[in-house]
Every structure is written in C-alpha cells, then in structure tokens.
Design a protein around this motif. Structure first.
Motif, PDB file in Angstrom:
ATOM      1  N   UNK A 167       0.831  -1.204   0.000  1.00  0.00           N
ATOM      2  CA  UNK A 167       0.000   0.000   0.000  1.00  0.00           C
ATOM      3  C   UNK A 167       0.863   1.250   0.000  1.00  0.00           C
ATOM      4  N   UNK A 169       4.021   1.389  -0.899  1.00  0.00           N
ATOM      5  CA  UNK A 169       4.806   1.439  -2.131  1.00  0.00           C
ATOM      6  C   UNK A 169       3.943   1.954  -3.267  1.00  0.00           C
ATOM      7  N   UNK A 170       2.684   1.508  -3.292  1.00  0.00           N
ATOM      8  CA  UNK A 170       1.766   2.011  -4.320  1.00  0.00           C
ATOM      9  C   UNK A 170       1.625   3.520  -4.191  1.00  0.00           C
ATOM     10  N   UNK A 171       1.479   3.985  -2.948  1.00  0.00           N
ATOM     11  CA  UNK A 171       1.320   5.423  -2.736  1.00  0.00           C
ATOM     12  C   UNK A 171       2.559   6.175  -3.196  1.00  0.00           C
ATOM     13  N   UNK A 172       3.729   5.590  -2.930  1.00  0.00           N
ATOM     14  CA  UNK A 172       4.966   6.276  -3.314  1.00  0.00           C
ATOM     15  C   UNK A 172       5.125   6.312  -4.828  1.00  0.00           C
ATOM     16  N   UNK A 173       4.721   5.222  -5.489  1.00  0.00           N
ATOM     17  CA  UNK A 173       4.761   5.231  -6.950  1.00  0.00           C
ATOM     18  C   UNK A 173       3.723   6.222  -7.486  1.00  0.00           C
ATOM     19  N   UNK A 174       2.602   6.313  -6.792  1.00  0.00           N
ATOM     20  CA  UNK A 174       1.542   7.228  -7.215  1.00  0.00           C
ATOM     21  C   UNK A 174       1.918   8.692  -7.018  1.00  0.00           C
ATOM     22  N   UNK A 175       3.055   8.944  -6.398  1.00  0.00           N
ATOM     23  CA  UNK A 175       3.501  10.325  -6.289  1.00  0.00           C
ATOM     24  C   UNK A 175       3.607  10.856  -4.877  1.00  0.00           C
ATOM     25  N   UNK A 176       3.526   9.980  -3.877  1.00  0.00           N
ATOM     26  CA  UNK A 176       3.602  10.449  -2.504  1.00  0.00           C
ATOM     27  C   UNK A 176       5.020  10.308  -1.972  1.00  0.00           C
ATOM     28  N   UNK A 177       5.411  11.224  -1.091  1.00  0.00           N
ATOM     29  CA  UNK A 177       6.661  11.032  -0.365  1.00  0.00           C
ATOM     30  C   UNK A 177       6.378  10.035   0.761  1.00  0.00           C
TER      31      UNK A 177
ATOM     32  N   UNK B  74       8.245   8.639  -6.829  1.00  0.00           N
ATOM     33  CA  UNK B  74       7.201   9.601  -7.181  1.00  0.00           C
ATOM     34  C   UNK B  74       7.623  10.533  -8.313  1.00  0.00           C
ATOM     35  N   UNK B  82       0.184  -3.609  -8.775  1.00  0.00           N
ATOM     36  CA  UNK B  82       0.769  -4.600  -7.881  1.00  0.00           C
ATOM     37  C   UNK B  82       0.019  -5.922  -7.978  1.00  0.00           C
ATOM     38  N   UNK B  88      -6.260   1.274  -1.877  1.00  0.00           N
ATOM     39  CA  UNK B  88      -6.322   1.884  -0.552  1.00  0.00           C
ATOM     40  C   UNK B  88      -7.675   1.549   0.068  1.00  0.00           C
ATOM     41  N   UNK B 151      -2.931   8.282 -14.569  1.00  0.00           N
ATOM     42  CA  UNK B 151      -1.778   9.180 -14.462  1.00  0.00           C
ATOM     43  C   UNK B 151      -1.208   9.558 -15.815  1.00  0.00           C
TER      44      UNK B 151
END
Lengths: 275, 400
Positions: A167, A169-177, B74, B82, B88, B151
């Motif tokens: 989850x 990692x997905x967020x980080x790939x999606x553009x989150x720090x 990012x 995945x 989420x 995206x």
C-alpha cells in the motif's frame, strides 16, 4: 452446562460478581446525590431520601473543581498528543525501516513500560527539582510520557507491521513522499490502533495520582485526582457527598468515551491476534 | 527513442545474494515488454528497481533519457499495478483513482474528467462509489489498472497483475490489458511467471533465470530460436522434448544415435546448423517441439521426416488435438535447468521417473483423428528441419 443446576450456579456467580464490582460505583453515585447531613449519617441508606444536587453545586462553586478538571484535561491531552506524534513515528520506523536490533529496542521499550511507578517518583523528583520544573504541568506531562510512549509504540508497531507494504509502495509510486504515504495511507488505515493508543494514554494521565501528589504543590495546579483528596474536608467533618460528586464528574467523561469507542478499542487491542 | 533503458543493472543484497546480474535492455515507446522466468529469477526485483522501490547496486537506469538511479519513485513518471492490487482500503474507488492526481495538485474538474475517462475505459462507472472491500477480484484488478492509467505515465509497470484471478477471468483480462495498452500506447514492463501470458501479451519477452537474462526477443523468435536449453524448455506448452544423443557425421549427412534408434540428418538439415559439425562423435542434447512430431499412419511422406518408435503411455484428447505422451528408449536431456522448470510446471515426477532407467518421456501433438492407443508401440515421424541442438555441457544452442 446442560444441567439446570450448573446454569443456575453459573449465572448466580456472574450476577454476584457483577454486583460486587459495580456496587462501589453505585455507592459513590448515590452518595453524591445526598445532602451533606444524610451522607454523614451512619445509617445512610441505599437510596437518598431526598435527591439533592447540592453537592455538585458546591463542588463547582465553592470548591472551584472546574480548575482541576481543566488542569487534568490539559495535562492528559498534551500527554496524548505528544505521545501519539512520537509513538506513531517511532512505531512506523520500527515496523518499516528494517532497523538493526529492532527486537532489542522493542524489548527495552516494553521493560521501560513496566517500571514500577513508585520507584520513579524519587529520582524524577530530584531531576525536576534540579531543572526547576516542580509544581509545573511540564513535569507531569514528561513523566506520563515515560509510561504512555512504550505502550503506544508497542501497540502501533504491531499495528503498522500488519498493514501491507504494497500500500505504501503504491502510494509512493503514485507520487507520494514517505511522509505523505504515512499520513494519507498508513495512518487512516491504522485509526483503530491509534485510537486505542490515544485512549490508553489519556486514561493513564487522567487517572494518575502518585506523580501529581509528589510534584504538584500549589492548589491552582492540582489535577482532578489530587483535588479530590483535598476536597470537602473541614476540621470537623468529611463531606463525602462532595468528594463523590467530584469523583463522578471526573469518571464520567472517561467512562462515556470508552463506552462510545468500545468497538474501536477492542479491534485495536486484538488486531492481528487472528487473521 | 527509448523510453526505458537498463544498462548493466545489478542488484546484490546485503547478504551477498544476487537479485539481478548485469541486466541490459531498452524499451521503445509504446512497447509491451514481458519479464518472465521461474520464481526467484529476479524478474520482480528488476521491475522494482525500475519503479524505484529497490535500490540499484550498480548500472544505470534511464527513463525518457534521464538517469533515475537516485530519483524517488514519485518523480519517475511511472505507474505500477501490484500483484496484490494495493488498493487503498479506506478510500472509495473514485478516490483511489484520483489519489495520484490529487498528489499532483491537479485542479478538481480536471481530476474528475480524467477519473471519468479511466472509469469508462475499464467499465468502472457503476462501482465508483464503492470501497475496495465491496469489490470482486476482477473488479479490484480493474481498479488497480485504472489507478495506473489515470496518471498517463511514461511507463506502466505490472507485477503479476493477473495471478490472483481465476483461470477464465485471467484469459479475459489478458486480452483486455493488451488492448488497453495498445490503445494508450504507453510502454509497459510486465512481470509474470506464466510463459503463456508472456507469449500472448508481449511484443518482446525477456527470459530470466537465477538473476541472469537468458534471451530477449519476440515471442516467435524465442520459440523458434531459443538461445539455450533453459529457454527451449521454458517457452512452449507442452514443453519441447529433449533427449540425449550422439552425433556422427558421414559423407551424406549425419546420424543421430540415441537409445537403440537413429535419426538420419541429411546435408540440408545439418547445413542449417553449421557448427554442429564440431560436435562430431560427441554427445549432445536434441530437442523436438511436440507439433514437429507426426503420426506416421496419417502423415504424408516427406524426405525431411525421419521415423522413430515409441510407446504410448498416456493420451490427452483435447478435442482439437490429441496430446500423446510416449516413452522412448533414450536418456532424457535433463540438466539442472530443466529440473527447475519441471518443478515449476509440476512435472517433476514424470521427469525423475524417466531418468534412471534410460527411458525418456516425450509429448507429441497429433490431430484428433489419430487412432493411436495407450500402451501401443507406434511410429512417429520427426520433422528434422525443425529440430534443435544444444551443447550438453554449456546448454547453448548449436546454430552457426
């Protein structure tokens, strides 16, 4: 359980157990509703002869009990907030960053949480006296953190470990720090755990008597438990109804909070016990 | 212009094991590249390095001609699907799709437009207001795809996105993902352990084994010209038949002796594999695809066809064809590679059974009207022009 006699014994025991644990609370509650005269009688009954809210009135007007309540609220909230911020970050690091000696750190944290309270009083008193922090809220908040941080960190480390890494990692790939991933993904998912940690911290701080008694001296800084002890005592009489009114007022918010949040707390405490 | 370029990329874990060793390839714009291999071959590690979720030990990774070795995920302009979908759980489908756009601080109307577009491409309109826990596996998979395409990134990365679906849905999503990818024209790096997925979806396929790249080529080239034994055995289902034999050249061609039988290869055939001559009088592994074996009682005579005898052990009638399992008096061309593949494909038992007593097993693909019966000794014709030869020591193919 099939025989009726077993059933009767079982329920009889349960009822007796529940009654005996609830009775002190009941007694406190009805005493707070009695007049001073009735409360001080030895033959005081199980139900006030006349319902009176005078004890509550006196506690808030004459005894100014609102101040200690506010003090307690401030100290407990500050403890909870500081404890949460620190423990969320600590627990997240422990759960995720692959820190070496993680088991040792967690074990040490656990031991710190079990340290006997009374053993801490003396040394901390000396520390705060040297720092000039005696009789301050800071001394209390700092002390409570010693106990709330280990519990919260433990609880949340377990909680965070169970949130799938994917989850974040997905967020980080999606553009989150990483911090954004923590804030927007991990924390919302961990709400039951965070809530549990918050309640536990709050209750620990709210109920403390030992440290407050040791560090606080001026009445304007009294927390609720400390104020209760100093309440309703004159040279000749103890006003039990006023003491009990203060106890009810102090207990009620916590009891309500816990009742309302029961489900979340249970799911927080048992998370991961069974998959 | 290359969209993604890997140059001598290696991953060595702190404990010294190699995840990926010296991997180099480049992906063209809009290309669908599949990384395939048995579990633990390094394909997912390679993908995660491209995503930025795994540090690169050495080598250079470029996306859109910019080196991104030390760029955070990012900022790499990638989107990833995945294996677990990683939806989420606390957000509705709509918010899951919008999440990457919100992080870009895109205006609200634009986000809504893009979410609506992605939803219509994937048929998610009906479920936009549901939470992931209320979705079926197939729907979750679609949402995960949606979150990637919303995206409009430079590269899609997909890590076994279909492995959690049931067989029917998997086949359906396979063609759907291919279609969407073509429609969007975004370069896609796709990881799978399923060679059928690799063959059907990829413009090119990279086969990995034990952290090393074995071969990267179009699916047909991989099938027709495998570089080595591993690729030969891994690509194709049923697998290529592999046997040990000894080659002996004479004036008109060569004799390939195995067990108590001989296949004659004439000069036309040996000239297809010029370097085969240097293996004269030596043991080699030879391979025959199941469809290059013919039922002698049905096939027309052809000078390239050579006959062998085999005993039928099992017949699988699939309607459109019959898979004839046979045993033959020969050593199976088993190397460690092949063992690993057999384990993956769940065929270890039959392989091991054939090892000791110099009885090798094989499979032939016969037309449905073939009348062969179980336990019968039959004559099989081998199309020698389509045979494969491998160095028994190195496993390399013998071509030029």
């Amino acid at each position: 359980m099939s025989k009726p006699i077993n059933k009767i014994l079982f329920y009889g025991f349960v009822i007796a157990f529940v009654l005996s644990s609830l009775f002190p609370f009941y007694w406190i509650f009805i005493t707070s509703l009695k007049t001073s005269a009735e409360a001080s009688q030895i033959t005081s009954g199980f139900w006030p002869s006349k319902l009176s809210f005078s004890a509550y009135n006196t506690v808030f007007t004459q005894d100014n009990f609102l101040q200690p309540l506010l003090n307690s609220a401030f100290v407990s909230l500050a403890t909870t907030v500081l404890s949460l911020i620190t423990s969320v970050l600590a627990a997240y690091s422990l759960a995720r960053l692959g820190i070496k000696g993680k088991g040792l750190i967690l074990g040490f944290i656990l031991v710190a949480g079990f340290f006997p309270i009374i053993a801490m009083v003396g040394p901390l008193f000396l520390v705060f006296r040297t720092l000039g922090l005696l009789d301050s809220f800071t001394s209390l908040i700092f002390t409570y953190l010693i106990y709330t941080l280990p519990i919260s960190t433990w609880l949340l480390t377990n909680f965070f470990s169970q949130i799938p890494k994917d989850l974040e990692e997905a967020a980080m790939v999606d553009g989150a720090s990483r911090l954004q991933a923590l804030w927007k993904i991990v924390i919302p998912i961990a709400v039951p755990g965070i809530f549990t940690a918050a309640i536990l911290s709050f209750i620990l701080a709210w109920n403390d008597f030992t440290f407050a008694l040791s560090f606080i001296s001026s009445p304007s800084h009294f927390t609720a438990p400390l104020a209760i002890v100093n309440l309703g005592q004159s040279q000749f009489q103890v006003f039990y109804n006023r003491i009990d009114a203060a106890v009810v007022v102090t207990t009620l918010p916590i009891a309500l909070l816990v009742l309302l949040a029961q489900k979340k707390i249970i799911s927080g405490l048992t998370a991961g016990a069974v998959k | 212009m290359a969209t993604v370029e890997l140059e001598h990329i290696s991953k060595i874990y702190p404990n010294g094991t190699a995840g990926v060793t010296d991997l180099s390839f480049s992906m063209q714009e809009g290309e669908f590249l599949v990384l395939v291999g048995p579990s633990g071959c390094g394909k997912t590690t390679a993908l995660r390095m491209v995503a930025g979720l795994e540090e690169i030990t050495s080598g250079s990774l470029r996306i859109n001609n910019k080196e991104v070795n030390n760029v955070a995920p990012k900022d790499r302009d990638i989107a990833m699907v995945f294996q677990s979908y990683a939806l989420y759980p606390h957000m509705k489908v709509r918010d899951n799709l919008a999440f990457p756009l919100k992080l870009q601080k895109m205006p609200k109307e634009e986000i809504e437009k893009k979410v609506a577009r992605a939803a219509s491409i994937l048929g998610l309109e009906e479920i936009l207001d549901r939470k992931p826990s209320q979705l079926s596996g197939g729907q979750r998979q679609r949402v995960a795809m949606g979150r990637a395409i919303v995206r409009e990134p430079a590269v899609f990365l997909m890590d076994e996105p279909l492995s959690n679906l049931d067989a029917k849905l998997r086949v359906q999503m396979r063609s759907e993902i291919s279609k969407i990818q073509r429609q969007l024209g975004v370069a896609t790096l796709y990881v799978t352990h399923d060679q059928v997925e690799a063959m059907t979806m990829g413009d090119r396929v990279a086969v990995l084994k034990n952290s090393f790249l074995q071969q990267i080529d179009s699916p047909q080239r991989l099938y027709d010209h495998p570089n080595n034994l591993f690729v030969a055995a891994f690509i194709g289902s049923p697998s290529m038949n592999l046997f040990e034999g000894e080659i002996e050249f004479n004036s008109t061609g060569a004799n390939l002796n195995f067990g108590n039988q001989t296949i004659y290869l004439d000069n036309k055939v040996t000239s297809l594999h010029p370097s085969l001559r240097s293996f004269n009088q030596r043991r080699i592994v030879f391979g025959i695809r199941p469809e290059d074996l013919y039922d002698a009682s049905l096939a027309n005579q052809n000078p390239n066809f050579q006959s062998i005898k085999a005993k039928v052990s099992l017949i699988e009638a699939l309607g459109s064809e019959k898979l004839i399992h046979f045993t033959i008096n020969a050593n199976a061309g088993i190397t460690d590679d092949i063992k690993q593949i057999a384990e993956e494909k769940g065929a270890m038992d039959s392989l091991l059974g054939s090892q000791g007593n110099s009885q090798a097993e094989g499979v032939a693909r016969f037309p449905p009207r073939s009348a062969v019966k179980r336990d019968e000794l039959i004559e099989i014709l081998v199309d020698t022009t389509n045979m494969h030869f491998f160095d028994i020591d190195t496993g390399f193919s013998i071509w030029e």
